[in-house]
Design a protein around this motif. Structure first.
Motif, PDB file in Angstrom:
ATOM      1  N   ASP A 235      -7.924-107.533  41.552  1.00 39.86           N
ATOM      2  CA  ASP A 235      -7.275-106.311  42.061  1.00 39.86           C
ATOM      3  C   ASP A 235      -7.067-105.282  40.944  1.00 39.86           C
ATOM      4  OD1 ASP A 235      -5.813-108.769  41.896  1.00 39.86           O
ATOM      5  OD2 ASP A 235      -3.953-107.736  42.342  1.00 39.86           O
ATOM      6  N   TYR A 236      -6.689-105.762  39.742  1.00 40.50           N
ATOM      7  CA  TYR A 236      -6.580-104.826  38.610  1.00 40.50           C
ATOM      8  C   TYR A 236      -7.965-104.231  38.333  1.00 40.50           C
ATOM      9  CZ  TYR A 236      -6.193-103.255  33.727  1.00 40.50           C
ATOM     10  OH  TYR A 236      -6.252-102.517  32.568  1.00 40.50           O
ATOM     11  N   LEU A 237      -8.988-105.095  38.348  1.00 42.56           N
ATOM     12  CA  LEU A 237     -10.349-104.632  38.009  1.00 42.56           C
ATOM     13  C   LEU A 237     -10.817-103.521  38.953  1.00 42.56           C
ATOM     14  CD1 LEU A 237     -13.146-104.767  36.645  1.00 42.56           C
ATOM     15  CD2 LEU A 237     -13.680-106.730  38.093  1.00 42.56           C
ATOM     16  N   VAL A 238     -10.671-103.731  40.274  1.00 42.67           N
ATOM     17  CA  VAL A 238     -11.206-102.702  41.181  1.00 42.67           C
ATOM     18  C   VAL A 238     -10.336-101.436  41.149  1.00 42.67           C
ATOM     19  CG1 VAL A 238     -12.441-104.345  42.635  1.00 42.67           C
ATOM     20  CG2 VAL A 238     -10.137-103.631  43.304  1.00 42.67           C
ATOM     21  N   ALA A 239      -9.048-101.625  40.842  1.00 45.50           N
ATOM     22  CA  ALA A 239      -8.192-100.427  40.703  1.00 45.50           C
ATOM     23  C   ALA A 239      -8.686 -99.614  39.508  1.00 45.50           C
ATOM     24  CB  ALA A 239      -6.734-100.839  40.513  1.00 45.50           C
ATOM     25  N   MET A 240      -8.982-100.312  38.412  1.00 47.24           N
ATOM     26  CA  MET A 240      -9.466 -99.587  37.224  1.00 47.24           C
ATOM     27  C   MET A 240     -10.822 -98.933  37.509  1.00 47.24           C
ATOM     28  SD  MET A 240     -10.227-100.853  33.390  1.00 47.24           S
ATOM     29  CE  MET A 240      -8.694-100.469  32.598  1.00 47.24           C
ATOM     30  N   MET A 241     -11.691 -99.661  38.208  1.00 47.30           N
ATOM     31  CA  MET A 241     -13.022 -99.094  38.497  1.00 47.30           C
ATOM     32  C   MET A 241     -12.914 -97.800  39.299  1.00 47.30           C
ATOM     33  SD  MET A 241     -15.040-102.615  39.339  1.00 47.30           S
ATOM     34  CE  MET A 241     -16.391-101.877  40.218  1.00 47.30           C
ATOM     35  N   THR A 242     -11.998 -97.756  40.272  1.00 50.58           N
ATOM     36  CA  THR A 242     -11.900 -96.535  41.088  1.00 50.58           C
ATOM     37  C   THR A 242     -11.306 -95.382  40.272  1.00 50.58           C
ATOM     38  OG1 THR A 242     -10.079 -97.726  42.139  1.00 50.58           O
ATOM     39  CG2 THR A 242     -11.939 -97.291  43.492  1.00 50.58           C
ATOM     40  N   CYS A 243     -10.345 -95.707  39.401  1.00 50.33           N
ATOM     41  CA  CYS A 243      -9.797 -94.633  38.548  1.00 50.33           C
ATOM     42  C   CYS A 243     -10.904 -94.063  37.663  1.00 50.33           C
ATOM     43  CB  CYS A 243      -8.681 -95.170  37.647  1.00 50.33           C
ATOM     44  SG  CYS A 243      -7.252 -95.723  38.551  1.00 50.33           S
ATOM     45  N   VAL A 244     -11.654 -94.959  37.024  1.00 54.84           N
ATOM     46  CA  VAL A 244     -12.703 -94.514  36.091  1.00 54.84           C
ATOM     47  C   VAL A 244     -13.779 -93.718  36.834  1.00 54.84           C
ATOM     48  CG1 VAL A 244     -14.565 -95.346  34.574  1.00 54.84           C
ATOM     49  CG2 VAL A 244     -12.303 -96.422  34.480  1.00 54.84           C
ATOM     50  N   ALA A 245     -14.130 -94.167  38.031  1.00 52.92           N
ATOM     51  CA  ALA A 245     -15.242 -93.543  38.766  1.00 52.92           C
ATOM     52  C   ALA A 245     -14.993 -92.067  39.063  1.00 52.92           C
ATOM     53  CB  ALA A 245     -15.474 -94.302  40.076  1.00 52.92           C
ATOM     54  N   PHE A 246     -13.721 -91.711  39.315  1.00 54.53           N
ATOM     55  CA  PHE A 246     -13.449 -90.337  39.755  1.00 54.53           C
ATOM     56  C   PHE A 246     -12.772 -89.484  38.688  1.00 54.53           C
ATOM     57  CE2 PHE A 246     -13.654 -92.950  43.623  1.00 54.53           C
ATOM     58  CZ  PHE A 246     -14.700 -92.285  44.261  1.00 54.53           C
ATOM     59  N   ASP A 247     -12.654 -90.030  37.482  1.00 54.87           N
ATOM     60  CA  ASP A 247     -11.943 -89.293  36.434  1.00 54.87           C
ATOM     61  C   ASP A 247     -12.960 -88.518  35.580  1.00 54.87           C
ATOM     62  OD1 ASP A 247     -10.642 -88.478  34.110  1.00 54.87           O
ATOM     63  OD2 ASP A 247      -9.307 -90.213  34.103  1.00 54.87           O
ATOM     64  N   PRO A 248     -12.945 -87.179  35.639  1.00 55.25           N
ATOM     65  CA  PRO A 248     -13.933 -86.396  34.872  1.00 55.25           C
ATOM     66  C   PRO A 248     -13.878 -86.710  33.374  1.00 55.25           C
ATOM     67  CG  PRO A 248     -12.659 -84.987  36.343  1.00 55.25           C
ATOM     68  CD  PRO A 248     -12.022 -86.341  36.403  1.00 55.25           C
ATOM     69  N   SER A 249     -12.689 -87.063  32.865  1.00 54.88           N
ATOM     70  CA  SER A 249     -12.587 -87.292  31.418  1.00 54.88           C
ATOM     71  C   SER A 249     -13.257 -88.607  31.003  1.00 54.88           C
ATOM     72  CB  SER A 249     -11.127 -87.294  30.970  1.00 54.88           C
ATOM     73  OG  SER A 249     -10.505 -88.488  31.378  1.00 54.88           O
ATOM     74  N   MET A 250     -13.680 -89.425  31.973  1.00 59.25           N
ATOM     75  CA  MET A 250     -14.325 -90.704  31.624  1.00 59.25           C
ATOM     76  C   MET A 250     -15.839 -90.577  31.515  1.00 59.25           C
ATOM     77  SD  MET A 250     -12.085 -92.866  30.905  1.00 59.25           S
ATOM     78  CE  MET A 250     -13.079 -94.349  30.772  1.00 59.25           C
ATOM     79  N   ALA A 251     -16.377 -89.348  31.604  1.00 55.13           N
ATOM     80  CA  ALA A 251     -17.834 -89.171  31.531  1.00 55.13           C
ATOM     81  C   ALA A 251     -18.378 -89.786  30.248  1.00 55.13           C
ATOM     82  CB  ALA A 251     -18.184 -87.688  31.593  1.00 55.13           C
ATOM     83  N   ASN A 252     -19.393 -90.620  30.405  1.00 57.51           N
ATOM     84  CA  ASN A 252     -20.114 -91.270  29.306  1.00 57.51           C
ATOM     85  C   ASN A 252     -19.207 -92.139  28.429  1.00 57.51           C
ATOM     86  OD1 ASN A 252     -21.899 -89.594  30.496  1.00 57.51           O
ATOM     87  ND2 ASN A 252     -22.431 -88.438  28.665  1.00 57.51           N
ATOM     88  N   ARG A 253     -18.179 -92.705  29.062  1.00 55.94           N
ATOM     89  CA  ARG A 253     -17.269 -93.575  28.297  1.00 55.94           C
ATOM     90  C   ARG A 253     -17.259 -94.995  28.861  1.00 55.94           C
ATOM     91  NH1 ARG A 253     -11.716 -90.606  27.717  1.00 55.94           N
ATOM     92  NH2 ARG A 253     -11.184 -92.608  26.796  1.00 55.94           N
ATOM     93  N   GLN A 254     -16.714 -95.900  28.043  1.00 56.03           N
ATOM     94  CA  GLN A 254     -16.669 -97.312  28.439  1.00 56.03           C
ATOM     95  C   GLN A 254     -15.246 -97.813  28.301  1.00 56.03           C
ATOM     96  OE1 GLN A 254     -19.600 -99.685  26.380  1.00 56.03           O
ATOM     97  NE2 GLN A 254     -20.714 -97.865  25.751  1.00 56.03           N
ATOM     98  N   VAL A 255     -14.889 -98.767  29.135  1.00 58.22           N
ATOM     99  CA  VAL A 255     -13.524 -99.283  29.055  1.00 58.22           C
ATOM    100  C   VAL A 255     -13.509-100.771  29.423  1.00 58.22           C
ATOM    101  CG1 VAL A 255     -12.951 -98.559  31.417  1.00 58.22           C
ATOM    102  CG2 VAL A 255     -11.144 -98.749  29.744  1.00 58.22           C
ATOM    103  N   LEU A 256     -12.581-101.486  28.774  1.00 53.96           N
ATOM    104  CA  LEU A 256     -12.449-102.925  29.031  1.00 53.96           C
ATOM    105  C   LEU A 256     -11.446-103.189  30.143  1.00 53.96           C
ATOM    106  CD1 LEU A 256     -11.886-104.698  25.602  1.00 53.96           C
ATOM    107  CD2 LEU A 256     -13.470-105.458  27.352  1.00 53.96           C
ATOM    108  N   ALA A 257     -11.771-104.133  31.022  1.00 50.28           N
ATOM    109  CA  ALA A 257     -10.783-104.612  32.007  1.00 50.28           C
ATOM    110  C   ALA A 257     -10.505-106.062  31.634  1.00 50.28           C
ATOM    111  CB  ALA A 257     -11.347-104.495  33.419  1.00 50.28           C
TER     112      ALA A 257
END
Ligand SMILES: NC(=O)c1ccc[n+]([C@@H]2O[C@H](COP(=O)([O-])OP(=O)(O)OC[C@H]3O[C@@H](n4cnc5c(N)ncnc54)[C@H](OP(=O)(O)O)[C@@H]3O)[C@@H](O)[C@H]2O)c1
Length: 354
Positions: A235-257
């Motif tokens: 549940d944490y993972l998919v919550a993070m994925m949806t935040c990252v997917a729609f956040d313009p500031s995450m363009a071309n970035r990587q993040v750990l879950a």
């Protein structure tokens, strides 16, 4: 107009939970399915996980086929998607290099090409070992100049699944940078069940670990007392994925879950053993020795352990500053992971252990 998403791997474990989250938010979601006849079953599963089945639609395709093998009318349906979530992968030990490349590497590149051609974001799912630069160097990956990597050697060392996850990661970044397209990558640790229900699917690495312990196949703890197998709740993972997917500031970035306070593997085995009412092993066996033992014909099958799975047990600690930034921005929080692991063990015991 409502947001539309395209998801590959939506019938898998992470995919089902992602669909539940996206559709509960009201996002219309197109799912790539090899067998669209299974759509009703998938809708029921997603409904049970809290999603809205009315928002799920299937397009027929296969990531190992050129252009996913999509029909012209399905391509048209996908043209209104705002994000592609690429989760599909052949996730199994013992994959040949040829098969792993044809599905996991070429499949990821096809997802990248589709996202680039539609000028939308590609949300890729990698794996936490891609953030372990010592490990990458140790297996012969030149992470600064990936074209210098001799991939057949990497596959020989780590097996088809991990080799293809690493190769696809660098191939996709290279492609997206060359064409100036938008991507973001989430690297999950080993995924644990849902924090409330413990829900997890058969075939997941954590289910195999629980089953092996339940069946007394763990005679010793792999590695030293410092070794750990980082986990994250689905549940944490998919919550993070949806935040990252729609956040313009995450363009071309990587993040750990990844839950950085995951206990040592020994502590984790003890915690898993409790609800199973069995004893966890206390002795340790060095990973190198275990890897060597698993080469003895028949032993890997007898212990139901694949040498490939041992790479994920390690001592590395990770820089989680980008994850922490996101957690603050979206008030994302890991659930109580001791409780989540316990629920997962109970779920596995009740559903998959005879
Ligand atoms: N679970 C973990 O612990 C973990 C950790 C790190 C990273 N990951 C990554 O997270 C992603 C999702 O993992 P998961 O655990 O959800 O995997 P999973 O349960 O094994 O699901 C795999 C999904 O990929 C689909 N798929 C496989 N081959 C395909 C093909 N040729 N064409 C189209 N679809 C295909 C499967 O569809 P069918 O229903 O048709 O088989 C299924 O929906 C993967 O990329 C994995 O590498 C997972």
């Amino acid at each position: 107009m409502s947001v539309e998403c395209f998801v590959t791997g939506g019938s898998g474990f992470v995919g089902q939970h992602l669909l539940a989250r996206l559709t509960a938010t009201g996002y219309k979601t197109w799912v790539l399915m090899r067998t669209p006849g299974n759509l009703e079953r998938l809708r029921k599963q997603v409904h049970q996980l809290g999603g809205d089945p009315a928002y799920i639609h299937a397009v027929e395709g296969d990531i190992s086929r050129e252009g996913f093998g999509l029909s012209e009318s399905d391509k048209q349906c996908l043209s209104t998607a705002a994000v592609i979530f690429h989760l599909a992968a052949e996730f199994t030990w013992g994959l040949s290099m040829e098969r792993a490349r044809a599905v996991n590497v070429q499949g990821a590149l096809r997802a990248a090409k589709l996202a680039a051609s539609q000028r939308i974001r590609l949300l890729m799912v990698g794996g936490f070992m891609l953030q372990n630069l010592d490990h990458l160097a140790g297996i012969g990956v030149d992470h600064e100049c990936p074209e210098n990597t001799h991939w057949p050697d990497v596959y020989r060392r780590v097996g088809g699944y991990e080799g293809s996850k690493i190769e696809s990661h660098f191939a996709v970044i290279r492609y997206m940078q060359d064409v100036g397209a938008d991507y973001a990558i989430v690297h999950p640790a080993t995924v644990c069940g849902h924090s409330e229900s413990g829900h997890i699917l058969e075939g997941q690495p954590l289910v195999e670990l629980i089953r092996n312990l339940a069946h007394g196949r763990f005679k010793a703890v792999p590695g030293s007392p410092r070794h750990w197998l980082p986990i994250v709740s689905v549940d944490y993972l998919v919550a993070m994925m949806t935040c990252v997917a729609f956040d313009p500031s995450m363009a071309n970035r990587q993040v750990l879950a990844l839950y950085e306070h995951t206990m040592s593997l020994q502590g984790m085995l003890e915690q898993i053993a409790k609800p199973l009412e069995i004893k966890a092993p206390r002795q340790h066996v060095p990973i190198r020795l275990l890897r060597w033992l698993l080469m003895i014909p028949g032993l890997a099958r007898r212990f139901a352990i694949s040498a490939e799975s041992l790479d994920f047990i390690q001592t590395q600690r990770f820089d989680r500053s980008s994850s922490e930034q996101l957690e603050r921005k979206y008030q994302l929080k890991h659930p109580d992971m001791a409780r989540t692991l316990e629920k997962t063990v109970r779920y596995v015991r009740d559903h998959f252990l005879p």
